[in-house]
Design a protein around this motif. Structure first.
Motif, PDB file in Angstrom:
ATOM      1  N   CYS A  69      -4.449 -36.563 -39.204  1.00  8.38           N
ATOM      2  CA  CYS A  69      -4.259 -36.958 -38.538  1.00  8.38           C
ATOM      3  C   CYS A  69      -4.913 -38.593 -39.663  1.00  8.38           C
ATOM      4  O   CYS A  69      -4.586 -38.122 -40.713  1.00  8.38           O
TER       5      CYS A  69
ATOM      6  N   SER B  47      -7.699 -41.334 -39.046  1.00 10.95           N
ATOM      7  CA  SER B  47      -8.602 -41.615 -38.449  1.00 10.95           C
ATOM      8  C   SER B  47      -9.243 -42.585 -39.628  1.00 10.95           C
ATOM      9  O   SER B  47      -9.667 -41.685 -40.339  1.00 10.95           O
TER      10      SER B  47
ATOM     11  N   ALA C 284      -6.903 -43.238 -35.251  1.00  9.98           N
ATOM     12  CA  ALA C 284      -7.555 -42.587 -34.166  1.00  9.98           C
ATOM     13  C   ALA C 284      -9.312 -42.792 -34.686  1.00  9.98           C
ATOM     14  O   ALA C 284      -9.221 -42.957 -36.182  1.00  9.98           O
ATOM     15  N   SER C 285     -10.685 -42.683 -33.831  1.00  9.55           N
ATOM     16  CA  SER C 285     -11.729 -43.746 -34.265  1.00  9.55           C
ATOM     17  C   SER C 285     -12.088 -41.411 -35.113  1.00  9.55           C
ATOM     18  O   SER C 285     -11.401 -40.628 -34.557  1.00  9.55           O
TER      19      SER C 285
ATOM     20  N   LYS D  11     -13.463 -34.907 -29.652  1.00  7.71           N
ATOM     21  CA  LYS D  11     -12.046 -35.191 -30.277  1.00  7.71           C
ATOM     22  C   LYS D  11     -11.819 -33.259 -30.793  1.00  7.71           C
ATOM     23  O   LYS D  11     -10.987 -32.323 -30.916  1.00  7.71           O
TER      24      LYS D  11
ATOM     25  N   LEU E  53     -11.814 -37.865 -35.504  1.00  8.54           N
ATOM     26  CA  LEU E  53     -11.121 -37.484 -35.363  1.00  8.54           C
ATOM     27  C   LEU E  53     -10.795 -36.461 -36.163  1.00  8.54           C
ATOM     28  O   LEU E  53     -10.065 -35.480 -36.734  1.00  8.54           O
TER      29      LEU E  53
END
Lengths: 82, 420
Positions: free
Chosen positions: B134, B136, A81-82, B113, B140
């Motif tokens: 995560c 990212s 994800a960003s 986020k 995030l």
């Protein structure tokens, strides 16, 4: 080695839509492809696929699909994800 | 809390099969994504405007509609960011009424986020995870690192090895484990999926995704409440995976279903950067098949997702609500960032530029009526993407340290300019 089940989304470009690539895949590699959902239009073919086999064999099968021009994403599509 | 949780199940968005509330995210049958399902009847019996208004000003004031069983334990201060009436920007864009939902000041890491991460980590704790993770490239990662640090959870952040140092710093500072993976994007993407499934970690955007994604609804709930308990006519939302748009749509429907707002017509509109606009292009072509963008090419890195997981659902949300999609060039993005800063006093990251520039086009084309009211969702702070605008927003005027020079080079020219 242990048998794995791995899930992917495949994107076929228009020029590959009519080719039986998954049949070729099952002949070429020791993996069991299992289609769970598919959508085909003039522009793109989208297939959700489960592959069963040893990890190395699955890796080789994916590399081959990509070398043939298929885009292979994990079932989540984007884990980054960003 | 309540004896029977309001959050009842996970449910496949494709076939509707129900699943237990575990760390799973895909339907075994058709690989459709799972999302949270609720007992709306039970919620309707207890959740009133008065009850919500009596609670602290955070996103957790809507906790019955968020997918946790007990009280939240991570990100207790997140949300309830300002909704600002932007009259000067409204005039510039040519619309009667314009509001900015300003998540550039969300706590603690200045992006929306924090909403999704606080839900994912609260749920991770309920499920017994002690390690969260995560993959990212930006917002995030920062949010997972900060919220995990605050909650005392061990965290891993996976990144592509070629990520800029500045973006890595925003995670490293919180003491998270940053793992840089060498390889092409697709290889890194698949490895992250494999890691998520193998080590029993709570991977926020993979096996915790059904919980994580629901956090975005809080942005829509807040918009309704801050507008005086009504659904906005138009909402303009930036799209990466498309998840935020679908969740804001869901939030409006839930509030209407529960009678917290009147069920008035509304439209959700999506915006993307032209260099990576698979959802916008599909909607404009009149199809729901999203063609991947193999090599995104835009300064808007935070929206550059070539295979958007929720693209199909975002298209349906826009269609169902009479919404539309627009994409904007990188030059228009910079113009959008500047308009928001100069006319509303808000410094947004590039995704904010996409929203403002996209809204300008949607108003000009009549997709959003000039006599209507719209809310723009601004999702992250401009300090995070300064490189996109360096050299594009002017430079200081240099003067020697004496008053004569100030008068000659600043005061007199400005006075002359003001006379015109």
């Amino acid at each position: 080695m242990a048998i794995q089940h791995t899930r992917f989304w495949l994107n076929f470009p228009p020029q590959l839509i009519t080719r039986p690539l998954l049949w070729e895949l099952s002949k070429e590699f020791a993996v069991v492809p299992n289609i769970r959902q598919a959508s085909v239009t003039d522009e793109v073919g989208i297939v959700s696929l489960s592959l069963e086999g040893e990890a190395d064999e699955i890796t080789k099968a994916i590399a081959w699909l990509e070398s043939e021009g298929v885009k292979v994403d994990p079932v989540e599509m984007n884990t980054i994800a960003s | 809390m309540q004896s029977k949780p309001f959050f009842s199940n996970l449910k496949c968005r494709e076939c509707g099969r129900l699943y237990p509330k575990q760390a799973i995210h895909v339907c075994d049958f058709d690989f459709g994504p799972l999302e949270a399902a609720y007992d709306y009847e039970a919620i309707g019996r207890v959740l009133t405007r008065q009850r919500i208004e009596s609670r602290p000003h955070t996103m957790w004031r809507y906790r019955e509609l968020l997918p946790i069983d007990g009280e939240p334990t991570v990100g207790m201060e997140v949300g309830f960011t300002p909704l600002i009436k932007a009259d000067r920007l409204a005039k510039l864009l040519g619309i009667r009424e314009l509001w900015i939902k300003n998540d550039t000041v969300n706590y603690p890491t200045l992006s929306f986020k924090d909403r999704v991460v606080s839900v994912a980590l609260s749920r991770a704790r309920e499920l017994g995870f002690t390690v969260v993770a995560c993959a990212s490239t930006g917002n995030l990662a920062n949010s997972v690192a900060a919220n995990a640090a605050s909650a005392g959870l061990k965290s891993y952040v996976l990144i592509p090895a070629d990520l800029e140092q500045g973006k890595v710093l925003g995670s490293l500072i919180y003491g998270t484990q940053v793992i840089a993976i060498q390889g092409a994007y697709d290889q890194v993407n698949r490895l992250c999926s494999e890691i998520a499934g193998k080590y029993g970690w709570g991977f926020v955007n993979v096996n915790l995704r059904p919980y994580y994604a629901e956090g975005s609804k809080s942005m829509g709930f807040e918009i309704c409440e801050q507008l005086g308990w009504r659904i906005p006519q138009h909402t303009v939302i930036p799209m990466a995976s498309g998840s935020l748009l679908t969740k804001i749509h869901k939030s409006y429907k839930e509030f209407a279903q529960l009678g917290l707002v009147e069920n008035t017509p509304f439209s959700v509109h999506g915006t993307q950067a032209t260099g990576c606009a698979p959802i916008s292009h599909a909607l404009k072509r009149g199809t729901d098949i999203v063609k991947p963008v193999p090599k995104p090419d835009t300064i808007v890195k935070s929206l550059a997702i070539g295979t958007p997981a929720d693209g199909y659902y975002a298209i349906h949300s826009m269609r169902q609500t009479g919404g539309s999609a627009e994409d904007v060039s990188d030059e228009e993005v910079v113009e959008g960032i500047r308009m928001l800063a100069e006319y509303a006093g808000i410094f947004a990251e590039t995704a904010g530029g996409v929203t403002v520039a996209g809204a300008k086009k949607l108003i000009a084309s009549g997709h959003i009526g000039k006599d209507d009211s719209a809310v723009l969702c601004i999702t992250g702070h401009g300090l995070k993407t300064q490189e996109a605008i360096i050299g594009k927003c002017g430079a200081p005027r240099l003067i020697a340290p004496n008053i004569r020079e100030f008068e000659e080079k600043v005061y007199a020219p400005d006075l002359a300019a003001a006379a015109f």
